[in-house]
Design a protein around this motif. Structure first.
Motif, PDB file in Angstrom:
ATOM      1  N   PHE A  55       0.840  -1.207   0.000  1.00  0.00           N
ATOM      2  CA  PHE A  55       0.000   0.000   0.000  1.00  0.00           C
ATOM      3  C   PHE A  55       0.869   1.248   0.000  1.00  0.00           C
ATOM      4  O   PHE A  55       0.600   2.200  -0.738  1.00  0.00           O
ATOM      5  N   ARG A  56       1.904   1.252   0.824  1.00  0.00           N
ATOM      6  CA  ARG A  56       2.786   2.432   0.897  1.00  0.00           C
ATOM      7  C   ARG A  56       3.444   2.720  -0.442  1.00  0.00           C
ATOM      8  O   ARG A  56       3.644   3.879  -0.802  1.00  0.00           O
ATOM      9  N   ARG A  57       3.792   1.663  -1.189  1.00  0.00           N
ATOM     10  CA  ARG A  57       4.476   1.829  -2.477  1.00  0.00           C
ATOM     11  C   ARG A  57       3.501   1.834  -3.657  1.00  0.00           C
ATOM     12  O   ARG A  57       3.923   1.761  -4.808  1.00  0.00           O
ATOM     13  N   HIS A  58       2.200   1.948  -3.352  1.00  0.00           N
ATOM     14  CA  HIS A  58       1.158   2.030  -4.385  1.00  0.00           C
ATOM     15  C   HIS A  58       1.201   0.820  -5.323  1.00  0.00           C
ATOM     16  O   HIS A  58       0.968   0.952  -6.527  1.00  0.00           O
ATOM     17  N   GLN A  59       1.470  -0.352  -4.775  1.00  0.00           N
ATOM     18  CA  GLN A  59       1.508  -1.572  -5.572  1.00  0.00           C
ATOM     19  C   GLN A  59       0.267  -2.446  -5.363  1.00  0.00           C
ATOM     20  O   GLN A  59       0.223  -3.578  -5.836  1.00  0.00           O
ATOM     21  N   MET A  60      -0.704  -1.933  -4.620  1.00  0.00           N
ATOM     22  CA  MET A  60      -2.023  -2.545  -4.545  1.00  0.00           C
ATOM     23  C   MET A  60      -2.892  -1.853  -5.594  1.00  0.00           C
ATOM     24  O   MET A  60      -3.149  -0.650  -5.498  1.00  0.00           O
ATOM     25  N   ARG A  61      -3.312  -2.580  -6.598  1.00  0.00           N
ATOM     26  CA  ARG A  61      -4.117  -1.991  -7.662  1.00  0.00           C
ATOM     27  C   ARG A  61      -5.592  -2.091  -7.269  1.00  0.00           C
ATOM     28  O   ARG A  61      -6.188  -3.179  -7.316  1.00  0.00           O
ATOM     29  N   LYS A  62      -6.160  -0.963  -6.885  1.00  0.00           N
ATOM     30  CA  LYS A  62      -7.529  -0.935  -6.372  1.00  0.00           C
ATOM     31  C   LYS A  62      -8.446  -0.210  -7.353  1.00  0.00           C
ATOM     32  O   LYS A  62      -8.031   0.751  -7.997  1.00  0.00           O
ATOM     33  N   HIS A  63      -9.671  -0.665  -7.436  1.00  0.00           N
ATOM     34  CA  HIS A  63     -10.639   0.134  -8.162  1.00  0.00           C
ATOM     35  C   HIS A  63     -11.996   0.102  -7.449  1.00  0.00           C
ATOM     36  O   HIS A  63     -12.345  -0.885  -6.796  1.00  0.00           O
ATOM     37  N   TYR A  64     -12.674   1.215  -7.565  1.00  0.00           N
ATOM     38  CA  TYR A  64     -13.974   1.425  -6.928  1.00  0.00           C
ATOM     39  C   TYR A  64     -15.007   1.702  -8.017  1.00  0.00           C
ATOM     40  O   TYR A  64     -14.673   2.073  -9.150  1.00  0.00           O
ATOM     41  N   GLU A  65     -16.265   1.550  -7.643  1.00  0.00           N
ATOM     42  CA  GLU A  65     -17.361   2.008  -8.485  1.00  0.00           C
ATOM     43  C   GLU A  65     -18.191   3.010  -7.696  1.00  0.00           C
ATOM     44  O   GLU A  65     -18.301   2.910  -6.464  1.00  0.00           O
ATOM     45  N   ALA A  66     -18.779   3.970  -8.413  1.00  0.00           N
ATOM     46  CA  ALA A  66     -19.604   4.995  -7.769  1.00  0.00           C
ATOM     47  C   ALA A  66     -20.737   5.388  -8.696  1.00  0.00           C
ATOM     48  O   ALA A  66     -20.590   5.353  -9.924  1.00  0.00           O
ATOM     49  N   ILE A  67     -21.858   5.745  -8.100  1.00  0.00           N
ATOM     50  CA  ILE A  67     -22.981   6.322  -8.830  1.00  0.00           C
ATOM     51  C   ILE A  67     -23.023   7.806  -8.513  1.00  0.00           C
ATOM     52  O   ILE A  67     -23.004   8.202  -7.341  1.00  0.00           O
ATOM     53  N   ALA A  68     -23.052   8.637  -9.550  1.00  0.00           N
ATOM     54  CA  ALA A  68     -23.027  10.093  -9.367  1.00  0.00           C
ATOM     55  C   ALA A  68     -23.661  10.743 -10.590  1.00  0.00           C
ATOM     56  O   ALA A  68     -23.929  10.073 -11.602  1.00  0.00           O
ATOM     57  N   PRO A  69     -23.896  12.043 -10.527  1.00  0.00           N
ATOM     58  CA  PRO A  69     -24.482  12.729 -11.687  1.00  0.00           C
ATOM     59  C   PRO A  69     -23.605  12.594 -12.938  1.00  0.00           C
ATOM     60  O   PRO A  69     -22.387  12.426 -12.847  1.00  0.00           O
ATOM     61  N   TRP A  70     -24.260  12.678 -14.086  1.00  0.00           N
ATOM     62  CA  TRP A  70     -23.556  12.674 -15.364  1.00  0.00           C
ATOM     63  C   TRP A  70     -23.455  14.103 -15.885  1.00  0.00           C
ATOM     64  O   TRP A  70     -24.441  14.834 -15.893  1.00  0.00           O
TER      65      TRP A  70
END
Length: 301
Positions: A162-177
């Motif tokens: 995590f400190r070295r940004h080697q965890m590849r994370k992705h999120y999903e979100a619902i928001a205005p277009w």
């Protein structure tokens, strides 16, 4: 028995206070003065029940003379704790890791008014693993993946990813277009503690946060977004989306309001920690996990 003289109780590890130099007559007097939000009767009951010990395992009773420069361990308790009516799911477990799907509204670790109703304590009790430790956090309002380490000797290796940004994370979100915004885009900004302290804000200055944002689908005036956080600042995704004029649906903090409304279990924040991938530093294996939770149907958003 742990090295601080008190084992976990009901899945909760003891709290710790480091005592400063001072002239309090007794240990009890110190705790009465320093923690006025907790009644003197509560402290006396904990002492009488043997629920407070020093770092050497010696019980702290009400008459014990004050002694600075030592650590005192005690069990924290809540008179009344709100039940979070959603259940976590266990997605994966081996000898090194536990991966869980956290529901909306459930904190990862004990704090404030949450103790038993936390993902960590629930999993400790469910799995019988007292040394379980979360390797990262997601907001209480956010749902999705949380990784836990089972062995103390492995934690630093995983957290270093995590400190070295080697965890590849992705999120999903619902928001205005907003059709006028060109995607994909990268949002970089400087995020600092705002007012009140738990709300973050952007200021001018060298960026300390970065999020890659793209669109998955658009229906009417709403869109489903994919968010890849490069950094891990508190509330980063929520702050970046709000700054773009795309406040995530059901966010109670962004945009800021004078009084943050309480939880409404019918309207969870539409933000999900969907996926995480990395090379395991212990086994060398490629690891990839995906949340089984879903955000609301975009057509109904």
């Amino acid at each position: 028995m742990s090295n601080h003289g008190l084992p976990s109780r009901d899945g909760v590890t003891p709290s710790c206070v480091s005592l400063p130099a001072g002239n309090w007559p007794t240990m009890a007097d110190f705790f009465f003065e320093r923690f006025p939000a907790i009644s003197a009767q509560t402290w006396l009951e904990r002492m009488a029940q043997g629920l407070m010990v020093d770092e050497f395992g010696v019980p702290v009773d009400a008459e014990r003379p004050y002694q600075g420069h030592i650590r005192i361990y005690y069990y924290r308790a809540l008179a009344q704790e709100v039940r979070i009516p959603f259940e976590e799911s266990l997605l994966f477990q081996d000898e090194y890791l536990v991966v869980a799907d956290k529901p909306h509204f459930l904190p990862v670790t004990p704090s404030g008014s949450y103790l038993q109703e936390t993902l960590l304590v629930r999993l400790k009790k469910r799995l019988g693993i007292d040394c379980l430790v979360p390797l990262h956090r997601i907001d209480r309002e956010t749902a999705g993946l949380v990784l836990f380490s089972k062995r103390p000797q492995d934690r630093n290796a995983y957290q270093d990813l995590f400190r070295r940004h080697q965890m590849r994370k992705h999120y999903e979100a619902i928001a205005p277009w907003r059709a006028e915004i060109a995607f994909p885009l990268t949002r970089k900004s400087r995020i600092v503690e705002g007012e009140p302290f738990f709300r973050q804000r952007e200021i001018d200055g060298p960026p300390n946060s970065e999020t890659e944002i793209d669109v998955i689908a658009v229906v009417g005036n709403k869109a489903r977004y994919k968010l890849n956080p490069v950094t891990g600042k508190k509330h980063q995704l929520r702050v970046h989306m709000y700054a773009l004029g795309l406040a995530i649906d059901n966010d109670r903090m962004y945009p800021p309001v004078l009084d943050t409304p309480g939880d409404d279990f019918n309207f969870p924040l539409q933000l999900l920690a969907k996926g995480i991938a990395f090379t395991d530093p212990i086994t060398g294996q490629a690891r990839a996990f995906e949340s089984q939770l879903k955000l609301q149907n975009l057509s109904a958003a």
